[in-house]
Enzyme design. Structure first.
Site, PDB file in Angstrom:
ATOM      1  CB  THR A  44      -1.001   0.103   1.224  1.00  0.00           C
ATOM      2  OG1 THR A  44      -1.692  -1.239   1.032  1.00  0.00           O
ATOM      3  CG2 THR A  44      -1.813   1.161   1.565  1.00  0.00           C
ATOM      4  CB  THR A  45       3.917   2.005   2.348  1.00  0.00           C
ATOM      5  OG1 THR A  45       3.205   1.890   3.408  1.00  0.00           O
ATOM      6  CG2 THR A  45       4.850   3.590   2.405  1.00  0.00           C
ATOM      7  CE1 TYR A 107     -16.601  -0.611  -5.940  1.00  0.00           C
ATOM      8  CE2 TYR A 107     -16.297  -2.893  -7.740  1.00  0.00           C
ATOM      9  CZ  TYR A 107     -16.856  -1.022  -7.000  1.00  0.00           C
ATOM     10  OH  TYR A 107     -18.010  -0.745  -8.077  1.00  0.00           O
ATOM     11  CE1 TYR A 133      -2.344  -4.176   4.834  1.00  0.00           C
ATOM     12  CE2 TYR A 133      -1.912  -4.610   3.121  1.00  0.00           C
ATOM     13  CZ  TYR A 133      -2.349  -3.878   4.143  1.00  0.00           C
ATOM     14  OH  TYR A 133      -1.798  -2.790   4.295  1.00  0.00           O
ATOM     15  NE  ARG A 138      -4.718   2.188   2.868  1.00  0.00           N
ATOM     16  CZ  ARG A 138      -4.742   3.391   2.163  1.00  0.00           C
ATOM     17  NH1 ARG A 138      -4.677   3.465   1.050  1.00  0.00           N
ATOM     18  NH2 ARG A 138      -3.719   4.622   2.521  1.00  0.00           N
ATOM     19  CE  LYS A 161       0.621  -3.921   6.287  1.00  0.00           C
ATOM     20  NZ  LYS A 161       1.232  -3.286   5.985  1.00  0.00           N
ATOM     21  CB  ILE A 203       4.801  -4.578   7.749  1.00  0.00           C
ATOM     22  CG1 ILE A 203       4.682  -5.923   7.651  1.00  0.00           C
ATOM     23  CG2 ILE A 203       4.381  -3.982   6.046  1.00  0.00           C
ATOM     24  CD1 ILE A 203       4.043  -6.771   6.247  1.00  0.00           C
TER      25      ILE A 203
END
Length: 291
Positions: A44-45, A107, A133, A138, A161, A203
């Site tokens: 994501t980052t 989504y 994850y 999100r 995660k 993380i």
């Protein structure tokens, strides 16, 4: 076992938003010098959502090559399309990544059975260690503990995660997961508490700006040195909070730019840090002697 401070590395870009390979190499070298235990590339980052397939795999390969086997590289390869997730995971394996991190398919809002079958299929088809994850804030979907524990029995799936910040959930997973399946924090503010419960690392977004401190934090917490770990985390809390004044990775990329480590590039729909947050983030950086 991969454990400790695992930086969720940004993907540096030039002001015209092309990938900045020189800055990426320098960031990797800095993390190696500072004691980061593993690098998560294109999560994501790392703006995985705005990179195309070719760029995504090229960044993974560049990080793997620069690391040169000195620490593990975990490649972000999740997607809401099974075909895309398989392609990315195979590509990461072929690029030499040590493991893959696969976010729940966003989504689509799948059922728990859908989540189970999705991750099981990838694990069965691509021979590389895989980490789940879960970040429902999100993705719009929450992988429940019972689904995680089902997947923990699947060969290749070696951990999760967990980014909910929910310590009751973390304790359940840590206590009930089979041997060899690890729980990793995906929430800097609560990572210490998860590791003190028996989690094996963080993380981390904050590790982008203070890699040495987060490596020390993880080492203390995993060793059970609670008083020292909590004291260090309290000192880092202004940074943890500053990194999320807007959606990640907006604040952390702005911070690294202020520190002179990357240029200003960030891709739409992400935008540069709003001016009303500049002083708050800069104050946190100054408090940590980073600018």
């Amino acid at each position: 076992m991969i454990q400790g401070s695992m930086v969720a590395l940004v993907t540096p870009m030039t002001p015209d938003n092309t990938l900045d390979w020189s800055a990426l190499e320098k960031l990797v070298d800095w993390h190696l010098e500072q004691g980061t235990d593993a690098i998560v590339a294109v999560g994501t980052t790392g703006e995985s959502a705005t990179l195309d397939m070719e760029e995504h795999l090229a960044v993974i390969k560049a990080v793997v090559d620069q690391v040169g086997g000195r620490i593990p590289v975990i490649a972000g390869t999740g997607a809401n399309s099974l075909t895309e997730a398989l392609q990315l995971t195979r590509g990461a394996r072929d690029a030499g990544a040590d493991a893959c991190l696969l976010v729940t398919p966003y989504y689509n809002k799948p059922s728990q059975e859908g989540l189970y079958r999705f991750h099981k299929t990838i694990a069965e088809q691509v021979d590389i260690p895989q980490y789940l994850y879960n970040v429902p804030g999100r993705t719009g979907v929450d992988m429940l503990p019972e689904t995680v524990l089902r997947l923990a029995e699947v060969p290749n799936i070696q951990g999760i995660k967990e980014a909910t910040g929910d310590m009751v959930r973390a304790r359940t997973l840590i206590e009930q997961a089979p041997d060899g399946f690890i729980i990793i924090s995906g929430d800097d503010a609560t990572a210490v508490e998860l590791m003190l419960l028996g989690g094996k690392g963080d993380i981390s977004v904050t590790a982008n700006v203070v890699p040495k401190a987060i490596a020390e934090l993880c080492s203390l917490a995993i060793a059970g040195r609670a008083e020292e770990a909590r004291a260090l985390n309290e000192r880092l809390m202004p940074l943890h909070q500053a990194m999320f004044v807007e959606a990640n990775p907006i604040p952390v990329k702005w911070s690294l730019m202020e520190m002179g480590r990357i240029q200003s590039g960030i891709r739409l729909p992400m935008t540069p840090l709003d001016e009303r947050f500049h002083d708050r983030v800069r104050d946190a950086l100054q408090g940590a002697d980073l600018v």
